[in-house]
Design an enzyme around this catalytic site. Structure first.
Site, PDB file in Angstrom:
ATOM      1  N   SER A  57       2.477  -0.470   2.989  1.00 12.52           N
ATOM      2  CA  SER A  57       1.518  -0.998   3.954  1.00 12.52           C
ATOM      3  C   SER A  57       0.258  -1.332   3.167  1.00 12.52           C
ATOM      4  O   SER A  57      -0.264  -0.485   2.432  1.00 12.52           O
ATOM      5  CB  SER A  57       1.224   0.054   5.025  1.00 12.52           C
ATOM      6  OG  SER A  57       0.450  -0.525   6.058  1.00 12.52           O
ATOM      7  N   GLU A  58      -0.223  -2.567   3.305  1.00  9.46           N
ATOM      8  CA  GLU A  58      -1.244  -3.044   2.362  1.00  9.46           C
ATOM      9  C   GLU A  58      -2.595  -2.357   2.495  1.00  9.46           C
ATOM     10  O   GLU A  58      -3.461  -2.549   1.646  1.00  9.46           O
ATOM     11  CB  GLU A  58      -1.373  -4.569   2.432  1.00  9.46           C
ATOM     12  CG  GLU A  58      -1.843  -5.131   3.762  1.00  9.46           C
ATOM     13  CD  GLU A  58      -0.685  -5.599   4.633  1.00  9.46           C
ATOM     14  OE1 GLU A  58       0.415  -4.999   4.548  1.00  9.46           O
ATOM     15  OE2 GLU A  58      -0.874  -6.560   5.402  1.00  9.46           O
ATOM     16  N   ASN A  59      -2.778  -1.554   3.554  1.00  7.02           N
ATOM     17  CA  ASN A  59      -4.018  -0.783   3.626  1.00  7.02           C
ATOM     18  C   ASN A  59      -3.975   0.468   2.748  1.00  7.02           C
ATOM     19  O   ASN A  59      -4.948   1.218   2.720  1.00  7.02           O
ATOM     20  CB  ASN A  59      -4.358  -0.415   5.075  1.00  7.02           C
ATOM     21  CG  ASN A  59      -3.258   0.359   5.760  1.00  7.02           C
ATOM     22  OD1 ASN A  59      -2.084   0.067   5.574  1.00  7.02           O
ATOM     23  ND2 ASN A  59      -3.613   1.341   6.552  1.00  7.02           N
ATOM     24  N   SER A  94      -3.482  -1.205  -3.972  1.00  3.49           N
ATOM     25  CA  SER A  94      -2.442  -1.732  -3.084  1.00  3.49           C
ATOM     26  C   SER A  94      -2.133  -3.189  -3.394  1.00  3.49           C
ATOM     27  O   SER A  94      -0.978  -3.603  -3.466  1.00  3.49           O
ATOM     28  CB  SER A  94      -2.892  -1.600  -1.630  1.00  3.49           C
ATOM     29  OG  SER A  94      -1.876  -2.065  -0.761  1.00  3.49           O
TER      30      SER A  94
END
Lengths: 515, 515
Positions: B338-340, B380
């Protein structure tokens, strides 16, 4: 929801007998998921001509089992990317001795005499790269950034080109470094550097879980952390494999996505390159008699110490700069940075405290202070290059009236590498103090109108402190004499200085911190 | 040796009544070393016109106490750098509502209707930046890198320029984004992006020690980590201040060198932007009747699921991509990114498991699997851009026969921002699958010879999966029909597709993963 993921739960039990089915990989070795049985299994598909990143700083945190396995395997013509060349019989030195490397890309190779012999004999190519630039090239390679701009090395051989990479048998340079593009941002010049990405990264970590999540120990993190991310196949050798879930997700240094293979090494032969010990003080011990040379060094150090301020962060070079930390006043907090990945350097350890995973940038055994932090080399030089270190103090061979510094190379003589010096002086916003004996051994001046030696940095110096004088260096102004030592006149200083200088209206005797 | 450093020992005691003498800083507020008494003390010297980095992702990990203090202080004309614009009454939204910001630099602002209103009314400038580029610009700013090259945004508005930044009162664009330089490396084109450095960084961490060393909690690390490093003055608000030495040097997320001020916030009003709950299954419960739309989505998802491979790392967009994870076969391990800042995303939490510090990139409450890892937004997107994520799946408004993707903007309509989509599709080496309904609601084709909408990425798609067909996209080849759904002929597919395609010699019925 997300049902398939639940399969990971099977790995999450506390029992380390993993349930993954053993299988044969393309290379033929027996493995369970990412876990390989041995170093030789893990490096089985390395081919002649491969480009390999080797983690470690000096011989701290090196992948010693994989180095040994590569020696046994006998692969040749390897390009090795490693900050150092190890020592003659340890670290990368093992492979260099076997002539398995055709090229080394590193920042400092001075500790390995065989490497230097092969280089000068035309048997080995050596591409010297500033330590921070090396770390950032690797970080960029892993991060999908093909190139970036850095202040490091501008107006030096690194940027202008012409540094010898390969000699022939007769000592003639056959390959030299290319010039690099320069671009100006906000009125300052920067060098464009391209990233590094390799076939393999061989790293050493403290522990892993079966998914490849890694934890490093103390300053053994160094180049291992960025290197994990910058290769097609990253292999981590570790001292301990713990079950999935045993490492807190908040504490993982390198997520498993970067790590293709892991194996547990045994009987680690960790050595300390430069063992330094704090001997407990004997009752009634008095200071040893000091030599004239020692007295001169102490005088410089006691002047340097006046530059420390409470709450400051500083990076101190080997020699007089480190000596100056002895004179930091009681009650003043100065946090020392070591470019191999430490903030909060402490004194040398007692015999019992020595940890081969904890060294400073001079490869000496050290301790850390409470509140210290460890990090990788990419983070360390981001900190340095970003100007977060308030003060950097280092020595010099020559300095110029315009603030140029030369302290890494004497052409025609042994070239050991620039290490982190070019990065340390390039950071805008960091005060750069040069400490040195005022004159060379033959009496010739070291403060000159312009340097004759290849530069470490152009226009980077803020203050010069010798045993005779203190000069301020200002852009567009040049040298200003602020202080000079007892027993000298301004004319004396002028006579032993190879550059013109102004005399401050407030010029005063050279100050010394009280002890 | 290193005597002065021993002074730090005084801070190292386990007693949190710090011995530092209280003093008055230049701004006049009472403080002890880096520790400030309150948010208002810590932001006392913020002036009108300041550029401020605000940590957080959506409203997760936001510096809520400092935002409130800035509201009370009433400073105006602030340039706020923040991934999102908060929501109308929370996060950055609080300051936007008060019209204290003149410009927002972020990647996705769609959750804040007042922000969008001010933007379209010419009251607020908005510079939309791809999420990974934003994180890297901030990371570079802190690391002394003035500019870098990224594949993200090449041949889109981001690189070509012309994106509206500021409107006038009549809806006319008065400021639009400039074109950015392009350079080719290894045969691929990259965009040059310049770094971001601010006057202040306001971040939220879980805990700090008095030296400013920080630890974040779960996915609340996000933009807070890189932002700490990219400002003249970084202020961290924390939930707990622990004594020096209480945080292991190996576990520190951000070393104290980057942090000038800390204070303890109380009564945190942490909210979850999109609360999602896994309800425990009732005995005898059966699947709900599915609508035709739902059936279509399930068909696409069941085809997508055939693309998962054991050991794969994948990033799944909102909607059908996430739905496909329901069909990952039992026993197959697919790790979701998840890019967060999460690797190892798990299902939605039960009511008791909800943690406002743990959300996915869609701002929904989530859990993680054993072996998960948390990291900052810079890490990330280094992971994403570096091609370490094997597979990215997302939706589209339009796709072209040459692999172009348009899914972020309809000119003249509401512009919410590209978020991380441009970075996700730009990574060389990552397979990009587009899932979408074959045709728009009006029946017009979405697969076209060339896209009419502004691009998210050029030549980035590998596979297109609709409810009717599966197309492979190859450079220099174009579209190849691999599969089509039962009830259709090749001619039917051609009739509803706006681009020419070849038919694979092995063309077959659209496959579905068995359930």
């Amino acid at each position: 929801m997300l049902r398939g993921l639940a399969a990971y739960n099977r790995l999450g039990n506390k029992n380390p007998t993993f349930k993954l089915v053993a299988c044969y990989s393309t290379a033929g070795q027996r493995r369970q998921g990412k876990i390989y049985e041995s170093a030789s299994d893990a490096v089985a598909d390395v081919k002649d001509g491969s480009k390999i990143l080797f983690g470690g700083f000096g011989i701290c945190g090196i992948p010693e089992k994989m180095i040994e396995a590569l020696k046994q395997k006998g692969v040749k013509n390897i390009t090795g990317v490693s900050n150092n060349g190890g020592v003659d019989d340890c670290g990368l030195g093992v492979l260099i001795k076997q002539k398995q490397l055709s090229k080394v890309i590193g920042s400092y190779v001075g500790e390995n005499t065989e490497l230097v012999r092969q280089y000068l004999a035309g048997e080995l190519a050596v591409e010297l790269t500033p330590q921070g630039t090396l770390a950032e090239k690797i970080r960029a390679g892993g991060a999908g950034i093909p190139a970036f701009f850095t202040p490091t090395g501008y107006a030096t051989l690194v940027q202008q080109g012409g540094a010898p990479i390969k000699y022939d048998k007769n000592g003639k340079v056959t390959v030299s470094s290319a010039a690099k593009p320069v671009q100006s941002f906000n009125g300052r010049n920067y060098v464009m550097e391209e990233s590094i990405f390799a076939d393999f990264a061989f790293v050493k970590a403290q522990k892993a879980d079966p998914l490849g999540n890694l934890i490093f120990n103390k300053s053994a993190r160094n180049f291992n952390a960025p290197m994990c991310r910058a290769a097609k196949i990253t292999v981590a050798e570790v001292e301990e494999i713990v079950p999935v879930g045993a490492i807190s997700p908040d504490e993982i240094h390198v997520p498993g996505i970067y790590v293709k293979r892991i194996f547990k090494g045994t009987n680690y032969n960790k050595r300390v390159e430069r063992l330094r010990i704090t001997e407990p003080k004997q009752n009634g011990e008095t200071a040893a008699e000091t030599s004239p040379g020692q007295a001169l060094r102490e005088r410089i150090a006691r002047r340097v110490a006046l530059e420390f301020r409470d709450g400051m962060y500083a990076n101190l070079g080997i020699g007089i700069p480190v000596l100056s930390s002895n004179y930091i006043p009681q009650g003043m907090n100065v946090m020392l940075q070591s470019e191999n990945g430490i903030l909060g350097l402490g004194p040398f350890p007692t015999k019992d405290q020595v940890d081969p995973d904890l060294i400073n940038a001079g490869k000496e055994s050290v301790t850390v202070m409470p509140g210290a932090a460890y990090f990788g080399s990419d983070e360390s030089f981001a900190m340095i290059r970003g100007g977060h270190v308030d003060l950097t103090i280092l020595g010099a061979m020559e300095v110029s009236a315009t603030g140029d510094l030369a302290n890494w190379m004497i052409p025609g003589k042994l070239v050991k590498g620039m290490g982190g010096a070019m990065d340390l002086v390039a950071a805008p916003g960091t005060k750069v103090i040069i400490t040195m004996e005022h004159n060379a051994r033959d009496g010739s001046p070291k403060i000159l109108e312009s340097c004759s030696l290849p530069l470490t940095g152009k226009g980077v110096i803020d203050l010069i402190i010798s045993e005779k004088a203190v000069f301020q260096v200002e852009k567009g102004v040049g040298l200003t004499l602020l202080e000079f030592a007892e027993g000298y006149t301004v004319d004396d200083i002028a006579a032993c200085t190879g550059a013109k200088f102004s005399v401050s209206p407030n010029v005063k005797p050279m100050a010394q911190i009280s002890v």
